[in-house]
Structures are given as structure tokens and as C-alpha cells.
Design an enzyme around this catalytic site. Structure first.
Site, short mmCIF file in Angstrom:
data_model
loop_
_atom_site.label_atom_id
_atom_site.label_comp_id
_atom_site.label_asym_id
_atom_site.label_seq_id
_atom_site.Cartn_x
_atom_site.Cartn_y
_atom_site.Cartn_z
N HIS A 1 24.89 36.56 34.61
CA HIS A 1 24.80 36.28 36.04
C HIS A 1 24.69 37.59 36.80
O HIS A 1 24.83 38.67 36.22
CB HIS A 1 25.99 35.43 36.52
CG HIS A 1 27.33 36.11 36.47
ND1 HIS A 1 27.92 36.50 35.29
CD2 HIS A 1 28.19 36.48 37.46
CE1 HIS A 1 29.08 37.05 35.56
NE2 HIS A 1 29.28 37.07 36.87
N HIS B 1 26.33 39.30 39.20
CA HIS B 1 27.36 40.14 39.81
C HIS B 1 27.23 41.60 39.33
O HIS B 1 26.86 41.85 38.18
CB HIS B 1 28.76 39.61 39.50
CG HIS B 1 29.10 38.40 40.33
ND1 HIS B 1 30.10 37.52 39.99
CD2 HIS B 1 28.57 37.96 41.50
CE1 HIS B 1 30.17 36.57 40.92
NE2 HIS B 1 29.25 36.81 41.84
N ASP C 1 29.17 43.96 38.42
CA ASP C 1 29.85 44.46 37.21
C ASP C 1 29.23 43.90 35.93
O ASP C 1 29.71 44.17 34.83
CB ASP C 1 31.36 44.18 37.27
CG ASP C 1 31.69 42.71 37.33
OD1 ASP C 1 30.99 41.96 38.04
OD2 ASP C 1 32.66 42.29 36.66
N HIS C 2 28.14 43.12 36.07
CA HIS C 2 27.42 42.61 34.91
C HIS C 2 25.99 43.15 34.82
O HIS C 2 25.39 43.10 33.75
CB HIS C 2 27.40 41.07 34.93
CG HIS C 2 28.77 40.48 34.81
ND1 HIS C 2 29.22 39.84 33.68
CD2 HIS C 2 29.83 40.50 35.66
CE1 HIS C 2 30.48 39.47 33.85
NE2 HIS C 2 30.87 39.86 35.05
N HIS D 1 30.94 29.61 38.69
CA HIS D 1 31.30 30.97 39.14
C HIS D 1 30.18 31.48 40.06
O HIS D 1 30.43 31.94 41.17
CB HIS D 1 31.47 31.85 37.91
CG HIS D 1 31.78 33.27 38.20
ND1 HIS D 1 32.98 33.68 38.75
CD2 HIS D 1 31.06 34.40 38.02
CE1 HIS D 1 32.96 35.00 38.90
NE2 HIS D 1 31.81 35.46 38.45
N ASP E 1 31.40 35.07 33.00
CA ASP E 1 32.61 34.80 33.79
C ASP E 1 32.83 33.30 33.99
O ASP E 1 33.37 32.87 35.01
CB ASP E 1 32.51 35.46 35.17
CG ASP E 1 32.66 36.98 35.10
OD1 ASP E 1 32.97 37.50 34.02
OD2 ASP E 1 32.45 37.63 36.14
N HIS F 1 35.93 39.69 30.51
CA HIS F 1 37.06 40.40 31.13
C HIS F 1 38.33 40.25 30.30
O HIS F 1 38.54 39.23 29.65
CB HIS F 1 37.35 39.86 32.54
CG HIS F 1 36.32 40.23 33.56
ND1 HIS F 1 36.35 41.43 34.22
CD2 HIS F 1 35.25 39.55 34.02
CE1 HIS F 1 35.32 41.48 35.07
NE2 HIS F 1 34.64 40.36 34.96
ZN LIG Z 1 31.13 37.45 38.01
#
Ligand SMILES: [Zn+2]
Length: 259
Positions: free
Chosen positions: A56, A58, A60-61, A112, A133, A171
Site C-alpha cells: 500500500h 503509505h 513508510d512502505h 487500512h 498493515d 511492524h
Molecule cells: Zn500503512
């Protein structure tokens, strides 16, 4: 045999690195930061990063995707419904993608984010799931975009995968998730046992992942919304009856958001 290691990034992300020693090719899932991957490649001369898989959009990905593609010429695959930098192949429900000789099936798992996908490799001995996530060890992702009904459905699909499936989430949230799981199910012996073993792992600085679908079915309250004790706790928390499993899920998710 594909080896899978976690490269830590930021405060609690893991970038999963799949390695094929025979071809000296590797692939990474959700590289939010390019640096740990580039450092690994520098420490392993002769290896090539052939594929980048994204679940996805985001930051941090995806934060390291463009830099890694530029440095390594890797193929970037990711969800069709989201904006993914440098994406070569847009994936949706039912698509298949070959990575290091393994075939992965794409599952759309909204909740998410709305376009979130997961990668599932079916295998009699070693099924693998990279779920970003969506499903966490003993927990699940926050509902930034989807509805509780959507997330409940997405999690139910993942829960129906073979019990032996290795669950590679992104995570290290397991211990705090288990604190919540104990609050939901104070009498669940598997949750208590897992809390003790993950506490030991974390004290030693060890990673608590991957998990398995079997372990999640036994300890993850978000996959256990049809259990009578979980429903009763959710009803108590909501001060009313939650008539459907999706509503039990919604109550648990709202509770966890402020736990
Ligand atoms: Zn995420």
C-alpha cells in the site's frame, strides 16, 4: 529454498528481504527506506535486487522504492488502486506475480487503506503471506480509509488461509497488541503464553515475527470475533449488543484505538 530476513527500518518497521542463494537474486517487500536494503546489497557483493513488492501507498512502505529502482533497476509491483512510485506492474484481485521463482497470488484487502493488497504464495509445505498493515501479530491495522465491515471481511479472508501460512507483517507491534488481546480475553491461555514468550524475545532484542495463521487464530482478538467470550466483552464495552461479527470487530477496533 528462499531465505527470508527482516531488515529493520525506522522505529518499528521490517522490510522483508527474500533471497535466492542459487541465482543471487533478492526481492524486498515495502521498502519504506532504501538505506537498509542498499547496505545489505553492499555487504553481499554479487547479489541483485530484482523485485520490489508494495502492499500500500503509505510513506513508510514506499519511501525507498524510487531510489532502489534507480540504483538496482528492479521491477516494482504494487496495488493498481493506489499511487505507487515507479510502479511497473499494477496488481489487483486474482492477479499472479512470479518473484524469485515463487508464484504469488494477489488478494485485495481493503480496510487500512482502500487499495491495500496482500501477496500469498500457496505451498503445501511453506505457504507465505505478506500482508503489509492489514493483519498484524495479535492485532490489525488501523482503519484509515476503509470501514470496519471491509476490514473484517479482509481479515476473514486471510484467516481462511492454511493454518501453516507464515504471516509476514510489517511492524513490530506484537507486544502492545498482546496487552490488548489479554484485556479482551483474560482467560485465553494461548494469549497468556504468547505474551510471555514474546516478552522474552523482545527483552533479548529479538523479532517476534513471522507469525502463522494458526497462532493468529488462537490469539488475535480481531480474528476471534465469533468467540462467545470476545463478543460478550465487546458487548460490555459498547454497552449494547453487537449483533454481527463485523460489529464486534468495529467495537474492538474502536476500543484498541484508545487503549
Ligand atoms: Zn500503512
Amino acid at each position: 529454498m528462499i531465505k527470508i530476513d527482516a531488515l529493520p527500518a525506522f522505529s518499528d518497521n521490517y522490510l522483508w528481504l527474500l533471497q535466492d542463494a542459487e541465482s543471487r537474486c533478492c526481492a524486498v517487500v515495502d521498502p519504506g527506506d532504501a538505506a537498509p536494503v542498499l547496505a545489505w546489497l553492499e555487504a553481499h557483493p554479487g547479489w541483485r535486487l530484482t523485485d520490489i513488492l508494495v502492499t500500500h501507498y503509505h510513506a513508510d512502505h514506499i519511501g525507498g522504492v524510487a531510489r532502489l529502482k534507480e540504483a538496482c533497476g528492479s521491477r516494482v509491483v504494487g496495488p493498481a488502486r493506489e499511487r505507487i512510485p515507479a510502479r511497473d506492474q499494477a496488481l489487483g484481485e486474482g492477479d499472479h506475480v512470479q518473484v524469485l521463482g515463487l508464484e504469488f497470488q494477489v488478494l485485495e484487502v481493503p480496510g487500512h487503506t482502500l487499495g491495500h493488497i496482500a501477496y500469498y504464495h500457496e505451498d503445501a509445505e511453506r505457504p507465505l503471506l505478506f500482508c503489509g498493515d492489514t493483519l498484524f501479530a495479535a492485532g490489525c491495522g488501523r482503519l484509515f480509509e476503509g470501514t470496519p465491515e471491509q476490514m473484517h471481511r479482509s481479515l476473514s479472508r486471510l484467516a481462511a488461509l492454511p493454518a501453516a501460512t507464515g504471516v509476514y507483517c510489517t511492524h513490530e507491534y506484537t507486544l502492545s497488541n498482546l496487552r490488548f488481546a489479554k484485556a479482551v480475553e483474560p482467560a485465553n491461555p494461548h494469549t497468556a503464553e504468547r505474551f510471555a514468550s514474546v516478552s522474552r524475545l523482545r527483552e533479548q532484542g529479538d523479532i517476534s515475527l513471522p507469525s502463522t495463521i494458526a497462532l493468529e487464530l488462537a490469539t488475535n482478538p480481531f480474528l476471534r470475533v465469533t468467540e462467545t467470550s470476545v463478543k460478550q466483552m465487546a458487548d460490555e464495552r459498547a454497552g449494547r449488543e453487537n449483533p454481527t461479527p463485523a460489529e464486534v470487530f468495529a467495537t474492538l477496533r474502536a476500543w484498541k484505538d484508545q487503549f
